[in-house]
Design an enzyme around this catalytic site. Structure first.
Site, short mmCIF file in Angstrom:
data_model
loop_
_atom_site.label_atom_id
_atom_site.label_comp_id
_atom_site.label_asym_id
_atom_site.label_seq_id
_atom_site.Cartn_x
_atom_site.Cartn_y
_atom_site.Cartn_z
N HIS A 209 -24.34 -12.96 -50.77
CA HIS A 209 -24.37 -14.56 -50.24
C HIS A 209 -23.13 -14.54 -49.11
CE1 HIS A 209 -23.16 -18.68 -50.50
NE2 HIS A 209 -24.16 -18.51 -51.79
N ASP A 260 -27.89 -17.46 -58.82
CA ASP A 260 -28.94 -17.10 -59.49
C ASP A 260 -29.39 -15.82 -59.70
OD1 ASP A 260 -31.35 -18.81 -58.31
OD2 ASP A 260 -30.51 -17.55 -56.00
N1 ACO Z 1 -28.83 -5.92 -51.67
C1 ACO Z 1 -28.67 -4.80 -51.16
N2 ACO Z 1 -27.70 -5.30 -50.17
C2 ACO Z 1 -27.53 -6.54 -49.47
C3 ACO Z 1 -27.88 -8.03 -50.30
C4 ACO Z 1 -28.26 -7.22 -51.61
N3 ACO Z 1 -28.65 -8.60 -52.83
N4 ACO Z 1 -27.35 -8.41 -49.78
C5 ACO Z 1 -26.92 -8.59 -48.84
N5 ACO Z 1 -26.87 -7.34 -48.58
C6 ACO Z 1 -26.59 -5.58 -47.11
C7 ACO Z 1 -27.35 -6.10 -46.31
O1 ACO Z 1 -28.72 -5.76 -46.51
C8 ACO Z 1 -25.94 -6.05 -44.82
O2 ACO Z 1 -26.02 -4.57 -44.96
P1 ACO Z 1 -26.20 -4.28 -43.61
O3 ACO Z 1 -24.99 -4.25 -42.77
O4 ACO Z 1 -25.86 -2.45 -43.93
O5 ACO Z 1 -27.40 -4.49 -43.33
C9 ACO Z 1 -25.44 -6.44 -45.51
O6 ACO Z 1 -24.83 -6.86 -46.63
C10 ACO Z 1 -24.64 -7.97 -45.81
O7 ACO Z 1 -26.07 -9.41 -45.51
P2 ACO Z 1 -26.69 -9.63 -44.78
O8 ACO Z 1 -28.21 -9.74 -45.22
O9 ACO Z 1 -26.52 -10.04 -43.26
O10 ACO Z 1 -25.98 -11.11 -45.94
P3 ACO Z 1 -26.35 -12.60 -45.38
O11 ACO Z 1 -25.36 -13.66 -45.57
O12 ACO Z 1 -26.80 -12.57 -43.90
O13 ACO Z 1 -27.02 -12.56 -46.46
C11 ACO Z 1 -28.21 -12.90 -49.10
C12 ACO Z 1 -26.56 -13.52 -47.39
C13 ACO Z 1 -29.48 -14.03 -47.67
C14 ACO Z 1 -27.84 -14.52 -49.78
C15 ACO Z 1 -28.62 -11.64 -48.91
O14 ACO Z 1 -27.33 -11.56 -49.32
C16 ACO Z 1 -29.95 -11.33 -49.45
O15 ACO Z 1 -30.65 -11.61 -49.13
N6 ACO Z 1 -29.09 -11.55 -51.41
C17 ACO Z 1 -30.39 -11.72 -51.66
C18 ACO Z 1 -31.23 -13.02 -52.50
C19 ACO Z 1 -30.59 -13.86 -52.86
O16 ACO Z 1 -29.66 -13.54 -54.10
N7 ACO Z 1 -30.08 -15.14 -52.37
C20 ACO Z 1 -29.56 -16.72 -53.68
C21 ACO Z 1 -28.74 -16.89 -52.52
S1 ACO Z 1 -27.50 -17.93 -53.14
C22 ACO Z 1 -28.48 -19.37 -53.80
O17 ACO Z 1 -29.38 -19.27 -52.34
C23 ACO Z 1 -28.73 -20.47 -54.03
#
Ligand code: ACO
Length: 313
Positions: A209, A260
Site C-alpha cells: 500500500h 483487496d
Molecule cells: N507484490 C510484490 N512486490 C511488491 C508488491 C506486491 N504486491 N507491492 C510492492 N512491492 C514491491 C515493489 O516491487 C517494490 O520493490 P522494489 O523496491 O524492489 O522495486 C517495493 O515493494 C515498493 O513498491 P512500490 O510499487 O514502489 O510501492 P507503491 O507505493 O508505489 O505501490 C501499490 C503501492 C501500487 C499498492 C503496490 O503495493 C502494488 O502494486 N500492490 C499490488 C496491487 C494492489 O494490491 N493494489 C491495491 C492497493 S489498495 C487499493 O487500491 C484499494
C-alpha cells in the site's frame, strides 16, 4: 456529505432518498441490453453512469442541493447497474429494486434474480461496503477531485473515479486476487505458486500500500470475516489459502495485505461472480467520491500540477 452526523429525521430523509431512487430510466436499461454480453462489468458501469447524466434533470446544475440530489441518485443507482448487468449478460429478466431493505440486501436480492438473501450474507456485504466507503486521496478519489476542480458536473467526476478504480493497482486488485487463488486451487500449491511468481518478479495482488506500511486496518476486519464465512460454510479452504499466502508474502517480502486481499475470498464465499468484485468496490466508494466532490466544489481551486522538463533543450 454534510460534515456532521444527521438528526434522526435527517437520517430518515436520506435513507428514504437512497431507497426510492434505485430504479434506472427505462431507456438506460434498454441501452444496457444492447451492450455486448462479454463487456466487462466495470466497462458497463463506466458507460452507464456516464449515460445516466443524460437522463438526470439536475445534470448541469452545480449548486450544492442539486449535487446532493445527484449523489443520492448515483449511490442508489450504481448497485442496480451492477446487478442488472449480471442478469442481462446471463439472459435473465431484470428485477425491480425494492424500497424496504438496505442497500446491501437489495443488491443481493436483485443480483439473485429476486431471491431474499440470508442475514449472514447481508451483514457481511454491509460490513464490506462500510469498509470500502471512503479512504482519503486514493487514486480514484483524487481523479474524481481533479475532474470536479474544473467545475465539471458530478456524473463526469464520478466517471473519472470509476475509470481510475478499474485499474489492477487500485480497485481492480480484488479480482486479480481471486484469479490467483483459483489458479493455486489448493493449500498445497500455495508455496510453489508464490515461488514462481517471485522468480518472475510478479506482484502479488492484494499486498502493499502506498500509505500503510503496517497492516491496512480494513484487512483485519476482512480476514476475520473470511474465516467466519468459511467456518459457517464448513470449508475454510479459501481462508486457509489466503492466510498461508499472507504468512509467506510477509516473511519473504515484508508486505502486508491491503483491503483487496481478504475481500476476494469474502465475496467468493458469498457466491458473487468474480468480475463483480471491483464494481462492488465502486458501489461502496461512490459515497466517498461524492463526499470529496462536494468538498471540492465547496472550496474549489483548479488542480493543476507542473511538470518539470528534463528533456533536451
Ligand atoms: N507484490 C510484490 N512486490 C511488491 C508488491 C506486491 N504486491 N507491492 C510492492 N512491492 C514491491 C515493489 O516491487 C517494490 O520493490 P522494489 O523496491 O524492489 O522495486 C517495493 O515493494 C515498493 O513498491 P512500490 O510499487 O514502489 O510501492 P507503491 O507505493 O508505489 O505501490 C501499490 C503501492 C501500487 C499498492 C503496490 O503495493 C502494488 O502494486 N500492490 C499490488 C496491487 C494492489 O494490491 N493494489 C491495491 C492497493 S489498495 C487499493 O487500491 C484499494
Amino acid at each position: 456529505w454534510y460534515g456532521r452526523l444527521p438528526t434522526k429525521s435527517e437520517l430518515e430523509t436520506l435513507s428514504k432518498g437512497l431507497r426510492t431512487n434505485r430504479s434506472l430510466p427505462a431507456d438506460v436499461v434498454k441501452a444496457m441490453k444492447q451492450m455486448p454480453k462479454e463487456a466487462l462489468p466495470m466497462e458497463v458501469l463506466r458507460t452507464t453512469v456516464s449515460m445516466l447524466s443524460m437522463y438526470d434533470a439536475d445534470a448541469e446544475d452545480n449548486v450544492r442541493e442539486a449535487n446532493i440530489r445527484k449523489a443520492i441518485r448515483l449511490t442508489a443507482q450504481i448497485p442496480t447497474i451492477v446487478a442488472y448487468w449480471d442478469l442481462i449478460r446471463n439472459n435473465k429478466e431484470v428485477v425491480a429494486p425494492k424500497e424496504d431493505n438496505s442497500l446491501a440486501a437489495n443488491f443481493l436480492y436483485m443480483l439473485s434474480g429476486g431471491k431474499e438473501p440470508n442475514e449472514v450474507s447481508v451483514k457481511s456485504l454491509d460490513i464490506a461496503l462500510i469498509l470500502h466507503a471512503d479512504h482519503e486521496l486514493n487514486a480514484s478519489t483524487f481523479a474524481a477531485r481533479v475532474a470536479a476542480a474544473t467545475l465539471t458536473d458530478m456524473h463526469s467526476a464520478i466517471v473519472a473515479g470509476i475509470c481510475a478504480l478499474k485499474g489492477p493497482l487500485h480497485g481492480g486488485a480484488n479480482q486479480e486476487v481471486i484469479k490467483m487463488l483459483l489458479e493455486m486451487g489448493t493449500l498445497d500449491n500455495v508455496e510453489a505458486h508464490l515461488d514462481k511468481m517471485f522468480e518472475r518478479h510478479e506482484k502479488v495482488m492484494g499486498f502493499g500500500h502506498r500509505v500503510y506500511k503496517t497492516e491496512d486496518p480494513r484487512a483485519s476486519h476482512l480476514r476475520k470475516m473470511s474465516q467466519e464465512l468459511g467456518k459457517r460454510a464448513g470449508d475454510t479452504k479459501w481462508f486457509d489459502m489466503s492466510y498461508k499466502i499472507e504468512q509467506i508474502v510477509k516473511a519473504d517480502k515484508g508486505l502486508n495485505p491491503n483491503v483487496d486481499f481478504y475481500s476476494a475470498s469474502v465475496y467468493y464465499m458469498l457466491g458473487i461472480p468474480n468480475d463483480l468484485y471491483t464494481p462492488i468496490f465502486a458501489i461502496s466508494r461512490m459515497s466517498g467520491w461524492a463526499a470529496h466532490v462536494l468538498e471540492q466544489y465547496a472550496n474549489n481551486r483548479l488542480i493543476r500540477p507542473l511538470a518539470e522538463y528534463i528533456g533536451e533543450m
